[in-house]
Design a protein around this motif. Structure first.
Motif, PDB file in Angstrom:
ATOM      1  N   ASP A 180      57.414 119.651  40.957  1.00  0.00           N
ATOM      2  CA  ASP A 180      56.660 120.707  41.639  1.00  0.00           C
ATOM      3  C   ASP A 180      55.241 120.836  41.100  1.00  0.00           C
ATOM      4  N   ILE A 181      54.900 119.977  40.143  1.00  0.00           N
ATOM      5  CA  ILE A 181      53.542 119.946  39.589  1.00  0.00           C
ATOM      6  C   ILE A 181      53.093 118.500  39.499  1.00  0.00           C
ATOM      7  N   ILE A 182      51.877 118.251  39.954  1.00  0.00           N
ATOM      8  CA  ILE A 182      51.246 116.952  39.757  1.00  0.00           C
ATOM      9  C   ILE A 182      50.151 117.154  38.716  1.00  0.00           C
ATOM     10  N   LYS A 183      50.257 116.415  37.630  1.00  0.00           N
ATOM     11  CA  LYS A 183      49.295 116.541  36.536  1.00  0.00           C
ATOM     12  C   LYS A 183      48.302 115.391  36.613  1.00  0.00           C
ATOM     13  N   ILE A 184      47.022 115.748  36.667  1.00  0.00           N
ATOM     14  CA  ILE A 184      45.950 114.752  36.750  1.00  0.00           C
ATOM     15  C   ILE A 184      45.467 114.464  35.337  1.00  0.00           C
ATOM     16  N   GLU A 185      45.585 113.238  34.918  1.00  0.00           N
ATOM     17  CA  GLU A 185      45.198 112.805  33.574  1.00  0.00           C
ATOM     18  C   GLU A 185      43.678 112.843  33.428  1.00  0.00           C
ATOM     19  N   ARG A 186      43.195 113.114  32.231  1.00  0.00           N
ATOM     20  CA  ARG A 186      41.767 113.317  31.985  1.00  0.00           C
ATOM     21  C   ARG A 186      40.899 112.113  32.351  1.00  0.00           C
ATOM     22  N   SER A 187      41.451 110.904  32.331  1.00  0.00           N
ATOM     23  CA  SER A 187      40.630 109.737  32.658  1.00  0.00           C
ATOM     24  C   SER A 187      40.122 109.784  34.096  1.00  0.00           C
ATOM     25  N   PHE A 188      40.792 110.556  34.967  1.00  0.00           N
ATOM     26  CA  PHE A 188      40.362 110.674  36.353  1.00  0.00           C
ATOM     27  C   PHE A 188      39.230 111.681  36.542  1.00  0.00           C
ATOM     28  N   ILE A 189      38.942 112.488  35.508  1.00  0.00           N
ATOM     29  CA  ILE A 189      37.881 113.497  35.658  1.00  0.00           C
ATOM     30  C   ILE A 189      36.804 113.384  34.585  1.00  0.00           C
ATOM     31  N   ARG A 190      36.916 112.401  33.728  1.00  0.00           N
ATOM     32  CA  ARG A 190      36.011 112.281  32.581  1.00  0.00           C
ATOM     33  C   ARG A 190      34.540 112.346  32.990  1.00  0.00           C
ATOM     34  N   ARG A 191      34.199 111.759  34.134  1.00  0.00           N
ATOM     35  CA  ARG A 191      32.805 111.718  34.578  1.00  0.00           C
ATOM     36  C   ARG A 191      32.608 112.464  35.899  1.00  0.00           C
ATOM     37  N   ILE A 192      33.462 113.427  36.172  1.00  0.00           N
ATOM     38  CA  ILE A 192      33.429 114.114  37.469  1.00  0.00           C
ATOM     39  C   ILE A 192      32.112 114.825  37.726  1.00  0.00           C
ATOM     40  N   GLU A 193      31.390 115.175  36.662  1.00  0.00           N
ATOM     41  CA  GLU A 193      30.110 115.863  36.841  1.00  0.00           C
ATOM     42  C   GLU A 193      29.032 114.937  37.400  1.00  0.00           C
ATOM     43  N   VAL A 194      29.182 113.629  37.211  1.00  0.00           N
ATOM     44  CA  VAL A 194      28.147 112.690  37.652  1.00  0.00           C
ATOM     45  C   VAL A 194      28.663 111.602  38.582  1.00  0.00           C
ATOM     46  N   ASP A 195      29.977 111.512  38.752  1.00  0.00           N
ATOM     47  CA  ASP A 195      30.573 110.413  39.511  1.00  0.00           C
ATOM     48  C   ASP A 195      31.221 110.930  40.791  1.00  0.00           C
ATOM     49  N   GLU A 196      30.597 110.650  41.897  1.00  0.00           N
ATOM     50  CA  GLU A 196      31.094 111.093  43.202  1.00  0.00           C
ATOM     51  C   GLU A 196      32.487 110.536  43.495  1.00  0.00           C
ATOM     52  N   SER A 197      32.772 109.318  43.034  1.00  0.00           N
ATOM     53  CA  SER A 197      34.088 108.728  43.319  1.00  0.00           C
ATOM     54  C   SER A 197      35.209 109.522  42.644  1.00  0.00           C
ATOM     55  N   GLU A 198      34.953 110.114  41.484  1.00  0.00           N
ATOM     56  CA  GLU A 198      35.966 110.945  40.834  1.00  0.00           C
ATOM     57  C   GLU A 198      36.203 112.226  41.633  1.00  0.00           C
ATOM     58  N   ARG A 199      35.155 112.767  42.219  1.00  0.00           N
ATOM     59  CA  ARG A 199      35.333 113.949  43.070  1.00  0.00           C
ATOM     60  C   ARG A 199      36.107 113.577  44.335  1.00  0.00           C
ATOM     61  N   GLU A 200      35.846 112.412  44.860  1.00  0.00           N
ATOM     62  CA  GLU A 200      36.569 111.946  46.050  1.00  0.00           C
ATOM     63  C   GLU A 200      38.051 111.735  45.726  1.00  0.00           C
ATOM     64  N   MET A 201      38.345 111.158  44.568  1.00  0.00           N
ATOM     65  CA  MET A 201      39.745 110.981  44.172  1.00  0.00           C
ATOM     66  C   MET A 201      40.431 112.331  44.008  1.00  0.00           C
ATOM     67  N   MET A 202      39.724 113.302  43.432  1.00  0.00           N
ATOM     68  CA  MET A 202      40.317 114.630  43.250  1.00  0.00           C
ATOM     69  C   MET A 202      40.669 115.243  44.602  1.00  0.00           C
ATOM     70  N   LYS A 203      39.811 115.031  45.575  1.00  0.00           N
ATOM     71  CA  LYS A 203      40.095 115.533  46.926  1.00  0.00           C
ATOM     72  C   LYS A 203      41.407 114.951  47.448  1.00  0.00           C
ATOM     73  N   HIS A 204      41.614 113.663  47.240  1.00  0.00           N
ATOM     74  CA  HIS A 204      42.825 113.002  47.726  1.00  0.00           C
ATOM     75  C   HIS A 204      44.057 113.383  46.899  1.00  0.00           C
ATOM     76  N   PHE A 205      43.906 113.464  45.579  1.00  0.00           N
ATOM     77  CA  PHE A 205      45.030 113.871  44.735  1.00  0.00           C
ATOM     78  C   PHE A 205      45.531 115.257  45.133  1.00  0.00           C
ATOM     79  N   THR A 206      44.596 116.179  45.336  1.00  0.00           N
ATOM     80  CA  THR A 206      45.011 117.544  45.678  1.00  0.00           C
ATOM     81  C   THR A 206      45.588 117.607  47.092  1.00  0.00           C
TER      82      THR A 206
END
Length: 103
Positions: A17-43
């Protein structure tokens, strides 16, 4: 692999009932658009599975602010606290007047 997983749970009664996103997927989320795009799909996948999302490795307010734009229910990381042993964790929760939810 996705199809094998779906075949195991055809009624969509998934064993989590919980999906945990590992830190390697957000490490550069402040500067990397692809990490934000992945977060959109994960959620989106989590929502389809009716699962909450927990993101670990949140270290800056900028990361937190970006992640708040997505349906993320729980944040973990040094922005909030360092890893703690059980006794230290319970003391931290009491100090912050937080309560552990019983399941």
């Amino acid at each position: 692999l996705i199809f094998d997983f779906i075949d195991q749970y055809p009624e969509k009664e998934l064993p989590f009932d919980i999906i945990k996103i590992e830190r390697s997927f957000i490490r550069r989320i402040e500067v990397d658009e692809s990490e934000r795009e992945m977060m959109k799909h994960f959620t989106a996948i989590a929502g389809t599975c009716k699962a909450n999302v927990c993101v670990e490795g949140v270290e800056t307010e900028g990361m937190r602010d970006i992640l708040r734009e997505y349906p993320v229910q729980t944040f973990q990381g040094y922005l909030y606290a360092k890893p703690l042993e059980t006794d230290a964790f319970l003391a931290y929760m009491q100090e912050k007047d937080m309560h552990i939810k019983d399941n």
